[in-house]
Design a protein around this motif. Sequence first.
Motif, PDB file in Angstrom:
ATOM      1  N   GLU A 227       0.814  -1.212   0.000  1.00 24.51           N
ATOM      2  CA  GLU A 227       0.000   0.000   0.000  1.00 24.51           C
ATOM      3  C   GLU A 227       0.852   1.267   0.000  1.00 24.51           C
ATOM      4  O   GLU A 227       0.332   2.362  -0.206  1.00 24.51           O
ATOM      5  CB  GLU A 227      -0.973   0.007   1.191  1.00 24.51           C
ATOM      6  CG  GLU A 227      -0.330   0.087   2.554  1.00 24.51           C
ATOM      7  CD  GLU A 227      -0.042  -1.259   3.169  1.00 24.51           C
ATOM      8  OE1 GLU A 227      -0.041  -1.356   4.419  1.00 24.51           O
ATOM      9  OE2 GLU A 227       0.201  -2.227   2.415  1.00 24.51           O
ATOM     10  N   THR A 228       2.152   1.133   0.245  1.00 25.37           N
ATOM     11  CA  THR A 228       3.071   2.262   0.193  1.00 25.37           C
ATOM     12  C   THR A 228       3.820   2.315  -1.135  1.00 25.37           C
ATOM     13  O   THR A 228       4.062   3.398  -1.684  1.00 25.37           O
ATOM     14  CB  THR A 228       4.109   2.172   1.335  1.00 25.37           C
ATOM     15  OG1 THR A 228       3.444   2.036   2.577  1.00 25.37           O
ATOM     16  CG2 THR A 228       5.003   3.402   1.380  1.00 25.37           C
ATOM     17  N   ALA A 229       4.183   1.152  -1.645  1.00 26.55           N
ATOM     18  CA  ALA A 229       5.089   1.056  -2.775  1.00 26.55           C
ATOM     19  C   ALA A 229       4.584   1.782  -4.023  1.00 26.55           C
ATOM     20  O   ALA A 229       5.279   2.619  -4.603  1.00 26.55           O
ATOM     21  CB  ALA A 229       5.352  -0.413  -3.099  1.00 26.55           C
ATOM     22  N   GLY A 230       3.373   1.446  -4.443  1.00 21.69           N
ATOM     23  CA  GLY A 230       2.853   2.052  -5.665  1.00 21.69           C
ATOM     24  C   GLY A 230       2.684   3.548  -5.538  1.00 21.69           C
ATOM     25  O   GLY A 230       2.996   4.303  -6.459  1.00 21.69           O
ATOM     26  N   LEU A 231       2.184   3.978  -4.382  1.00 27.38           N
ATOM     27  CA  LEU A 231       1.953   5.414  -4.186  1.00 27.38           C
ATOM     28  C   LEU A 231       3.271   6.181  -4.180  1.00 27.38           C
ATOM     29  O   LEU A 231       3.378   7.267  -4.754  1.00 27.38           O
ATOM     30  CB  LEU A 231       1.184   5.640  -2.886  1.00 27.38           C
ATOM     31  CG  LEU A 231      -0.171   4.942  -2.798  1.00 27.38           C
ATOM     32  CD1 LEU A 231      -0.833   5.242  -1.465  1.00 27.38           C
ATOM     33  CD2 LEU A 231      -1.083   5.364  -3.951  1.00 27.38           C
ATOM     34  N   ALA A 232       4.297   5.606  -3.534  1.00 22.76           N
ATOM     35  CA  ALA A 232       5.602   6.258  -3.521  1.00 22.76           C
ATOM     36  C   ALA A 232       6.186   6.325  -4.932  1.00 22.76           C
ATOM     37  O   ALA A 232       6.753   7.351  -5.336  1.00 22.76           O
ATOM     38  CB  ALA A 232       6.551   5.510  -2.587  1.00 22.76           C
ATOM     39  N   ALA A 233       6.033   5.252  -5.684  1.00 18.42           N
ATOM     40  CA  ALA A 233       6.562   5.239  -7.052  1.00 18.42           C
ATOM     41  C   ALA A 233       5.820   6.227  -7.946  1.00 18.42           C
ATOM     42  O   ALA A 233       6.439   6.943  -8.749  1.00 18.42           O
ATOM     43  CB  ALA A 233       6.461   3.827  -7.632  1.00 18.42           C
ATOM     44  N   ILE A 234       4.489   6.280  -7.817  1.00 19.24           N
ATOM     45  CA  ILE A 234       3.709   7.236  -8.606  1.00 19.24           C
ATOM     46  C   ILE A 234       4.143   8.660  -8.287  1.00 19.24           C
ATOM     47  O   ILE A 234       4.356   9.487  -9.185  1.00 19.24           O
ATOM     48  CB  ILE A 234       2.201   7.058  -8.345  1.00 19.24           C
ATOM     49  CG1 ILE A 234       1.716   5.721  -8.881  1.00 19.24           C
ATOM     50  CG2 ILE A 234       1.401   8.196  -8.998  1.00 19.24           C
ATOM     51  CD1 ILE A 234       0.321   5.352  -8.404  1.00 19.24           C
TER      52      ILE A 234
END
Length: 244
Positions: A227-234
């Motif tokens: 739940e952190t990974a995609g948002l941080a990458a975006i």
Amino acid sequence: MRTIRIHVDRPLASGTDFTLPAQAAEHVARVLRLDVGAPVVLFSGDDGLEYDATLSAVGKREVVATVGEGRAVENESPLALTLAQGVARGEKMDLIVQKATELGIARIVPILTERSEVKLDATRAEKRLLHWRAVAASACEQSGRARVPVIEPAVALGAWLGSLGEGGPMRLALLPEGSKRPGELALKDAAILAIGPEGGFGERDRSALAATGFTGLKLGPRILRTETAGLAAIAALQALYGDV
């Protein structure tokens, strides 16, 4: 004064009376307690337009708005990002859809992978799809977007990869051992970003991603939750190549 923005699921036209969908009507009448004459903004989410409107009837069972002038909302990111997100459990997936929408994602593909803990039969998959689309629409109401990101039905990773074909946007998979960092990509106007579920991508997943042209992307030395990974990458990609 706060602007009340309401997503509706049908086309809008200036100079017409529009009966709000039941859920939106209940929110307007019972939660916000708006009365006749109150201004609202309506948008359908598929044409980039929003319309000033005025409530012309507020009843227990029906709320009607008179639609005024429409205008284009120019706040879509120049970087069209597709998020292929390993389906996460419960509220985690809602959070991902909500925040990705706020960050300007263009498309979300929920994927079922080797290590997916969520199991979806046809009935449950349809319910979850409708729910995720509602979450995205609500996030657009809050963030000022007039285009709701496309959210596709959940699909097995292999089937989705097989549908991609040749060419197209740069393909990225967030992996702890990734060979590229966001600043090394030189993105232009689009990219596909694949994020694993809880537990990350399995070995078969990684092999399938590599075989279909996905480059491993690395954000830093720490392991991030799904739940952190995609948002941080975006956020990182938007800051470097988009409009953040």
